[in-house]
Motif scaffolding. Structure first.
Motif, PDB file in Angstrom:
ATOM      1  N   LEU A 509       0.819  -1.370   0.029  1.00  0.00           N
ATOM      2  CA  LEU A 509       0.076  -0.116  -0.061  1.00  0.00           C
ATOM      3  C   LEU A 509       0.822   1.196   0.025  1.00  0.00           C
ATOM      4  N   VAL A 510       1.923   1.031   1.003  1.00  0.00           N
ATOM      5  CA  VAL A 510       2.768   2.501   0.828  1.00  0.00           C
ATOM      6  C   VAL A 510       3.467   2.620  -0.475  1.00  0.00           C
ATOM      7  N   SER A 532      -1.350  -7.972  -5.084  1.00  0.00           N
ATOM      8  CA  SER A 532      -0.561  -8.492  -4.332  1.00  0.00           C
ATOM      9  C   SER A 532      -0.657  -8.069  -2.848  1.00  0.00           C
ATOM     10  N   MET A 533      -1.130  -6.694  -2.787  1.00  0.00           N
ATOM     11  CA  MET A 533      -1.646  -6.344  -1.562  1.00  0.00           C
ATOM     12  C   MET A 533      -2.836  -7.081  -0.829  1.00  0.00           C
ATOM     13  N   ALA A 555      -9.156  -4.705   6.377  1.00  0.00           N
ATOM     14  CA  ALA A 555     -10.034  -3.607   6.218  1.00  0.00           C
ATOM     15  C   ALA A 555      -9.416  -2.375   5.965  1.00  0.00           C
ATOM     16  N   PHE A 556      -8.287  -2.032   6.437  1.00  0.00           N
ATOM     17  CA  PHE A 556      -7.522  -0.697   6.321  1.00  0.00           C
ATOM     18  C   PHE A 556      -7.230  -0.596   4.636  1.00  0.00           C
ATOM     19  N   LEU A 561      -8.702   1.421  -1.075  1.00  0.00           N
ATOM     20  CA  LEU A 561      -8.705   1.051  -2.572  1.00  0.00           C
ATOM     21  C   LEU A 561     -10.109   1.453  -2.913  1.00  0.00           C
ATOM     22  N   ILE A 562     -10.887   2.026  -1.971  1.00  0.00           N
ATOM     23  CA  ILE A 562     -12.144   2.467  -2.277  1.00  0.00           C
ATOM     24  C   ILE A 562     -12.085   3.512  -3.446  1.00  0.00           C
ATOM     25  N   GLY A 563     -12.689   3.196  -4.687  1.00  0.00           N
ATOM     26  CA  GLY A 563     -12.563   3.966  -5.672  1.00  0.00           C
ATOM     27  C   GLY A 563     -11.838   3.357  -6.693  1.00  0.00           C
ATOM     28  N   LEU A 564     -10.924   2.425  -6.584  1.00  0.00           N
ATOM     29  CA  LEU A 564      -9.905   1.599  -7.299  1.00  0.00           C
ATOM     30  C   LEU A 564     -10.406   0.133  -7.479  1.00  0.00           C
TER      31      LEU A 564
END
Length: 772
Positions: A509-510, A532-533, A555-556, A561-564
């Motif tokens: 994510l980073v 992968s994430m 969950a985080f 990733l909301i919108g992706l």
């Protein structure tokens, strides 16, 4: 002249026996002082590896000795029955554990409580009971352990006074020592001290007596410095046994050598226990209260009465059943890996069968020890002193387990005393054979293969931990790609740890946030990172579904990733709700659920669906209120309620809510920024300026605060200050074209936003949950 084959065999057998003893001597000396800077757990994990390797080698040479000598001799002590009973029940508890991996290995939860650790403690106990037959050998075994304890105490004293002999950063702390916490080392020393006094009187050489006497003084100095009340009680209990038997010996033999030193130590112990004089500042150690753990035990036993939740799984029980009152303290977000006492930990993790078996060991040892001491005390010789020292130390060690959690060195001491006690009162049965029976050979081969296999597995896990720690260091230094590579290597070596997968998912994510501004970013590269994430976070929850941290991170990930990713908001909600099932009294989880509903409300607004927006705002409000019911001063929940007011156009109510929230967390940088933004939108520029200035004083690189501070200076006619703020923002964000246009306007004497329509937050910043 040729040496007969039988003679050569006996010599080789004796050599194997000596090698086994040397290895056990080495282990007893090394384990209390052993650590490694190359893994995340610098103490117990490395001690476990040392235990596995050395005990496996010692066992191998002992088995070879049996096969060569054509003779099997075993010490059939009655104490073996409760020991084996406890081992079997512990094994069943591990099999039916909530998470079998740490219940077997101990790592990553609590190494000292793993079944593998107990297995090697049992072998260690067995080897001592069957290899060490002479009292002189036992004396040197205990002498080496005392010297190792004295070195650990001396090293900790040096640390306490700020003399740091080791180069690593973690070794620059006054609280660092080779046993555990300062308090755990003090209890260990208090348990060990009663053993030293009989050794002093048994020592044949003056030098050895002097070394042991110096060790007593080192122990006493450390106990006085730390001044931990449980340690004094443990010492008083052990020394009282010596004193009582010394008086009995005086009455029957007229010898008083075992009275004066114990009496002096008793006086000193009682003085410091009563007056509690603090000579130095000791870091506060935080543990759950006894009452808290007892209530957790009641809740656990109502569901897992006989075998508990499984060895090393206390952290899961604490997350599930911790009292809501803890949320009103600064320790509300700590998940404890162990509780207030070893006995209560065992009750929770191994059930009533496990604690009954442990008490069985306690009872048989104390009954048998008292029986043997009563028989030997009438003698003129000093043979009874060694059993007395073992008995006194063991009694103190047992008592401490009711008041404090154990670590690996404590438990090693526990099994050392058990093995020594059995060796002191042997009940040998022997079998001779012309050639080794096939069953015995097969058993030896099986034990050898298991030992080698476990040793190799332990070493592989050790290498994985090294790579994992290297990955964390790279992450802290901002080298995300390198950190990902290290964690991948750690997973290649040990794919069974959820923490590896969980942290890898956050690294992906980073990395996605790092590369997202690139203009040449391909959809394939983004898609690979997202896949992968998601796969890494999923693997973590599959490996350990009882670990709330795995569901929180998964969950985080979806929340970000909301919108992706289509449906990411629903996946985020589902995972947060699973986390809430595992940790129902954590306000963070309900706040995050509410935030996800807020995001869904924003999506509904974009789609023009007012009914769905209203529903999601109501659900968000409900979860924020739930968080506040759990923790009334939880600032993030208060803040998010203010954000609901903003979405509803209730700016005044939002400001009032944030002003109340600021009383709870006056130094929260995010809160200062958002309150400043609300003041700005409400045209209260002076109040907004004060909040943005506070945010910049907390973090001088806070671009968003400097951006709006520059706008305020511009609107108040202070162009020079405005230019300084935007020049700093440009330096922090060199690719931001909007900031460059603002600077052009300001230098021409125009309003900063002339011809510019800025977004609400012009500079994108990483969320605090993934900041290193």
């Amino acid at each position: 002249m040729r040496i007969p084959f039988k003679t050569r065999s006996l010599k080789i057998a004796n050599l194997c026996q000596k090698i086994s003893k040397i290895i056990i001597y080495s282990l007893v000396f090394l384990l209390p002082i052993f650590f490694s800077p190359f893994t995340l757990d610098i103490l117990d994990f490395n001690k476990q590896i040392l235990l596995i390797i050395l005990v496996s080698i010692a066992l191998l040479f002992w088995l070879v000795k049996i096969l060569i000598s054509d003779r099997l001799e075993l010490n059939f002590s009655f104490l073996n029955i409760p020991v084996l009973t406890f081992f079997l029940i512990y094994g069943f508890s591990a099999v039916f554990s909530q998470w079998r991996y740490p219940s077997f290995w101990g790592w990553p939860l609590n190494v000292s409580q793993g079944f593998l650790t107990l297995l090697y403690f049992l072998i260690f106990y067995f080897l001592i009971a069957n290899i060490f037959a002479k009292k002189r050998e036992i004396f040197w075994l205990l002498f080496l352990f005392v010297i190792s304890g004295a070195i650990a105490a001396l090293f900790s004293i040096s640390q306490i006074f700020g003399k740091f002999p080791l180069p690593w950063d973690f070794a620059k702390l006054t609280s660092f020592n080779t046993i555990g916490t300062l308090n755990s080392l003090s209890i260990f020393i208090a348990s060990l001290s009663p053993l030293v006094i009989p050794l002093i009187f048994l020592a044949e050489k003056k030098l050895i007596r002097r070394i042991l006497t110096i060790s007593v003084f080192i122990f006493l100095i450390y106990l006085i410095l730390v001044n931990f009340w449980i340690a004094w009680i443990v010492l008083i209990l052990g020394i009282s046994i010596l004193f009582i038997f010394g008086i009995l010996n005086l009455k029957k033999t007229g010898e008083s050598y075992l009275i004066w030193l114990p009496m002096l130590l008793l006086i000193i112990s009682l003085f410091f226990l009563v007056f509690r004089i603090s000579l130095i500042q000791i870091p506060i150690e935080v543990l759950p209260a006894q009452r808290t753990e007892l209530n957790i035990a009641k809740s656990v036993l109502s569901k897992n009465l006989f075998l508990g939740t499984g060895p090393a799984t206390f952290i899961f029980s604490y997350s599930n059943f911790k009292p809501v009152e803890i949320n009103q303290t600064i320790f509300w977000n700590i998940r404890f890996a162990s509780g207030a006492s070893e006995v209560l930990d065992k009750l929770i993790t191994t059930g009533i069968l496990g604690i009954a078996a442990l008490f069985f060991i306690f009872g048989i040892f104390l009954w048998s020890g008292f029986k043997h001491l009563r028989e030997k005390i009438t003698r003129k010789d000093k043979d009874w002193l060694l059993p007395l020292g073992v008995f006194s130390s063991f009694l103190g060690l047992v008592f401490s387990q009711f008041l404090y959690p154990s670590n690996l060195t404590w438990l090693f001491f526990f099994w050392l005393l058990l093995g020594v006690f059995v060796a002191l009162f042997p009940k040998i049965k022997s079998w001779a054979f012309k050639s080794p029976p096939l069953v015995l050979v097969g058993l030896c081969v099986l034990i050898f293969l298991l030992g080698i296999g476990l040793s190799f597995a332990g070493f592989e896990h050790y290498l994985a931990e090294i790579k994992y720690l290297q990955g964390l260091e790279a992450w802290r230094q901002g080298q995300t790609s390198q950190a990902i590579n290290y964690l991948r290597k750690a997973i290649d070596l040990n794919s069974g740890l959820d923490s590896y997968w969980r942290d890898l998912s956050q690294l992906y994510l980073v990395r996605l946030n790092e590369i997202s501004p690139r203009v040449d970013l391909s959809p394939e590269e983004t898609g690979d990172l997202i896949n992968s994430m998601l796969d890494s976070s999923r693997r973590a929850t599959e490996i350990s579904p009882q670990n709330v941290a795995n569901w929180n991170v998964r969950a985080f990930i979806y929340q970000n990733l909301i919108g992706l990713v289509e449906g990411a908001e629903d996946w985020a909600l589902g995972n947060f709700k699973k986390a809430a099932d595992l940790e129902p009294k954590n306000p963070y989880i309900f706040t995050e659920i509410g935030k996800t509903y807020l995001i869904k409300a924003d999506i509904s607004t974009q789609l023009g669906n007012e009914e769905e927006k209203t529903e999601n705002l109501a659900l968000a409000q409900k979860n924020f209120q739930k968080a506040l019911e759990l923790k009334s001063d939880y600032a993030p929940a208060h803040f998010q309620i203010a954000m609901i007011y903003v979405r509803q156009g209730k700016t005044k109510e939002a400001i009032e809510k944030l002003e109340v929230t600021k009383l709870v967390t006056p130094l929260d940088i995010g809160l200062a920024f958002q309150l400043g933004l609300l003041y700005y939108n409400d045209n209260q520029l002076n109040l907004a300026k004060a909040e943005f200035e506070q945010a910049v004083s907390i973090d001088e690189n806070y671009s968003n605060a400097r951006y709006f501070l520059g706008l305020i200076y511009d609107r108040q006619g202070n162009k020079d200050k405005a230019i300084k703020q935007f020049e700093r923002v440009e330096k922090l964000n060199p690719d931001n074209l909007e900031v460059k246009r603002i600077l052009v306007n300001l230098r021409k004497g125009l309003p900063a936003l002339e011809g510019i329509q800025p977004p609400e937050l012009p500079i994108e910043e990483a969320p605090p949950e993934i900041e290193k």
